[in-house]
Design an enzyme around this catalytic site. Structure first.
Site, PDB file in Angstrom:
ATOM      1  N   HIS A  42       0.830  -1.205   0.000  1.00 27.42           N
ATOM      2  CA  HIS A  42       0.000   0.000   0.000  1.00 27.42           C
ATOM      3  C   HIS A  42       0.864   1.255   0.000  1.00 27.42           C
ATOM      4  O   HIS A  42       1.698   1.431   0.888  1.00 27.42           O
ATOM      5  CB  HIS A  42      -0.873  -0.036   1.264  1.00 27.42           C
ATOM      6  CG  HIS A  42      -1.891   1.044   1.350  1.00 27.42           C
ATOM      7  ND1 HIS A  42      -2.007   1.853   2.449  1.00 27.42           N
ATOM      8  CD2 HIS A  42      -2.853   1.441   0.475  1.00 27.42           C
ATOM      9  CE1 HIS A  42      -3.003   2.690   2.269  1.00 27.42           C
ATOM     10  NE2 HIS A  42      -3.532   2.460   1.076  1.00 27.42           N
ATOM     11  N   GLU A  69       0.873  -0.257  -4.726  1.00 25.15           N
ATOM     12  CA  GLU A  69      -0.321   0.566  -4.949  1.00 25.15           C
ATOM     13  C   GLU A  69       0.093   2.021  -4.836  1.00 25.15           C
ATOM     14  O   GLU A  69       1.022   2.348  -4.080  1.00 25.15           O
ATOM     15  CB  GLU A  69      -1.360   0.207  -3.878  1.00 25.15           C
ATOM     16  CG  GLU A  69      -2.723   0.840  -4.055  1.00 25.15           C
ATOM     17  CD  GLU A  69      -2.969   2.082  -3.217  1.00 25.15           C
ATOM     18  OE1 GLU A  69      -4.100   2.588  -3.248  1.00 25.15           O
ATOM     19  OE2 GLU A  69      -2.032   2.578  -2.534  1.00 25.15           O
ATOM     20  N   ASP A  71      -1.429   6.486  -5.536  1.00 23.48           N
ATOM     21  CA  ASP A  71      -2.551   7.415  -5.673  1.00 23.48           C
ATOM     22  C   ASP A  71      -2.127   8.520  -6.633  1.00 23.48           C
ATOM     23  O   ASP A  71      -1.079   9.140  -6.436  1.00 23.48           O
ATOM     24  CB  ASP A  71      -2.891   8.039  -4.311  1.00 23.48           C
ATOM     25  CG  ASP A  71      -3.244   6.987  -3.271  1.00 23.48           C
ATOM     26  OD1 ASP A  71      -4.373   6.486  -3.294  1.00 23.48           O
ATOM     27  OD2 ASP A  71      -2.366   6.668  -2.440  1.00 23.48           O
ATOM     28  N   HIS A  84      -1.324  10.925  -1.869  1.00 16.89           N
ATOM     29  CA  HIS A  84      -2.624  10.444  -1.397  1.00 16.89           C
ATOM     30  C   HIS A  84      -3.609  11.558  -1.069  1.00 16.89           C
ATOM     31  O   HIS A  84      -4.743  11.571  -1.561  1.00 16.89           O
ATOM     32  CB  HIS A  84      -2.445   9.550  -0.168  1.00 16.89           C
ATOM     33  CG  HIS A  84      -3.750   9.070   0.388  1.00 16.89           C
ATOM     34  ND1 HIS A  84      -4.465   9.763   1.344  1.00 16.89           N
ATOM     35  CD2 HIS A  84      -4.502   7.980   0.086  1.00 16.89           C
ATOM     36  CE1 HIS A  84      -5.582   9.120   1.610  1.00 16.89           C
ATOM     37  NE2 HIS A  84      -5.633   8.030   0.864  1.00 16.89           N
ATOM     38  N   GLU A 152      -4.247   3.921  -8.322  1.00 17.71           N
ATOM     39  CA  GLU A 152      -5.533   4.518  -7.935  1.00 17.71           C
ATOM     40  C   GLU A 152      -5.666   5.925  -8.497  1.00 17.71           C
ATOM     41  O   GLU A 152      -4.812   6.786  -8.268  1.00 17.71           O
ATOM     42  CB  GLU A 152      -5.684   4.558  -6.412  1.00 17.71           C
ATOM     43  CG  GLU A 152      -7.037   5.171  -6.041  1.00 17.71           C
ATOM     44  CD  GLU A 152      -7.344   5.202  -4.552  1.00 17.71           C
ATOM     45  OE1 GLU A 152      -6.661   4.521  -3.768  1.00 17.71           O
ATOM     46  OE2 GLU A 152      -8.292   5.929  -4.185  1.00 17.71           O
TER      47      GLU A 152
HETATM   48  O1  G3P Z   1      -5.841   0.436  -2.162  1.00 13.60           O
HETATM   49  C1  G3P Z   1      -6.799   0.662  -1.200  1.00 13.60           C
HETATM   50  C2  G3P Z   1      -6.640   1.939  -0.482  1.00 13.60           C
HETATM   51  O2  G3P Z   1      -5.542   2.638  -0.959  1.00 13.60           O
HETATM   52  C3  G3P Z   1      -7.836   2.800  -0.532  1.00 13.60           C
HETATM   53  O3  G3P Z   1      -7.792   3.785   0.443  1.00 13.60           O
HETATM   54  O4  G3P Z   1      -7.426   6.046   1.290  1.00 13.60           O
HETATM   55  O5  G3P Z   1      -5.543   4.443   1.270  1.00 13.60           O
HETATM   56  O6  G3P Z   1      -6.373   5.404  -0.857  1.00 13.60           O
HETATM   57  P1  G3P Z   1      -6.729   4.954   0.538  1.00 13.60           P
HETATM   58 CA    CA Z   2      -4.961   4.393  -2.415  1.00 10.56          CA
END
Ligand code: G3P
Ligand code: CA
Length: 293
Positions: A42, A69, A71, A84, A152
């Site tokens: 993450h 992962e 953002d 993020h 994301e």
């Molecule tokens: O990948 C799942 C997670 O990243 C979603 O929540 O707020 O960490 O972007 P967040």
């Molecule tokens: Ca995320």
């Protein structure tokens, strides 16, 4: 012949016994154990390095984590960056460098301004000077590390057109070829509208919807998304099984990646639910708990 009949009867009785297991049995209702779920880092390796930075994916790579992962958001002048929050405040020194610019929204700063920020010191002095990466820089590092990406699209309502721009960067960096599309890229978002746009623009890209939609609505999402990625606390064996019953746009059962699991017991629980992936800040903890590669 007699022995064969006995064997068939015994098998049938065992099957019936398993079917009749009481619901308070620890494994009752759990899905039969298949391959270990994928472990996805993450924001890179967010427990060990500043999230969403190149240092974070390098740390994940050093830990042997192949899926990361991130953002993606957009600057005032249209550069895609990896961060993020919609504000720069928590993960950079923007308050010191630009004290008069509260609330320090990503969309109100140019790429050149963001490139001056320190995105590492808040996490630890050894990361001083770490930058907020552009998506292009990030893709090059993921490629360099031979990693796979769960990308994301964050807050797409703030950035009209971000889907097309994201796909453009991915294409420019060679991530829309058959090899990457087959097993190295998934685009996710909390916004179904955003994923529908991605699917319409690039139908070969795998997508996943963040959240826990009603089972009654899954057929709609299955038209343009390949997976459902829910918060771990919102799911059960029944929910995961229901998601798996639908096929996505690429003809395969919808997948389930649960987030954000940093605890060994929780990782084992969601594995019993039958999830296909676990998104974690602590890939080492989850990998050991699941005996995942
Ligand atoms: O990948 C799942 C997670 O990243 C979603 O929540 O707020 O960490 O972007 P967040
Ligand atoms: Ca995320």
């Amino acid at each position: 012949m007699y022995a064969r009949v006995v064997a068939v009867v015994c098998t049938a009785l065992l099957g019936a016994a398993a079917f009749l297991l009481p619901h308070n049995d620890a494994r009752a209702g759990d899905v039969a154990k298949g391959p270990a779920p994928l472990v996805i880092g993450h924001r890179g390796a967010a427990a060990y390095a500043p999230e969403n930075t190149l240092a974070s994916i390098d740390k994940a790579a050093a830990m042997g984590v192949s899926w990361v992962e991130n953002d993606v958001q957009r600057t005032k002048d249209g550069e895609l960056v990896v961060i993020h929050d919609d504000s720069l405040r928590r993960t950079t020194n923007v308050k010191q460098l630009f004290p008069g610019r509260s609330p320090w929204k990503v969309k109100d700063f140019t790429a050149a301004e963001i490139a001056r920020l320190d995105a590492g010191s808040w996490f630890g002095h050894q990361y001083a000077g770490t930058r907020v990466p552009t998506l292009t820089q990030y893709m090059r590092e993921v490629e360099h590390n031979h990693q796979k990406l769960l990308l994301e699209i964050k807050n797409p309502q703030l950035y009209p057109g971000i889907e097309r721009e994201t796909l453009k960067v991915l294409g420019n960096e060679g991530w829309l070829d058959r090899r990457h599309l087959a097993g190295r890229l998934i685009v996710q978002s909390f916004s179904a509208d955003s994923l529908r746009i991605v699917h319409d623009l690039a139908p070969a890209v795998r997508t996943a919807l963040l959240g826990t939609p009603l089972v009654a609505d899954l057929h709609q999402y299955a038209a343009f998304t390949d997976g459902i990625n829910p918060s771990y606390g919102t799911i059960s064996t029944g929910y995961v099984t229901s998601v798996h019953a639908f096929k996505g746009p690429h003809g395969r059962p919808l997948t389930v990646f649960a987030w954000t699991v940093d605890d060994a017991a929780v990782a084992q629980r969601v594995e019993r639910y039958g999830v296909d992936g676990v998104i974690t800040n602590k890939a080492d903890v989850v990998r050991a708990a699941l005996q995942a590669p």
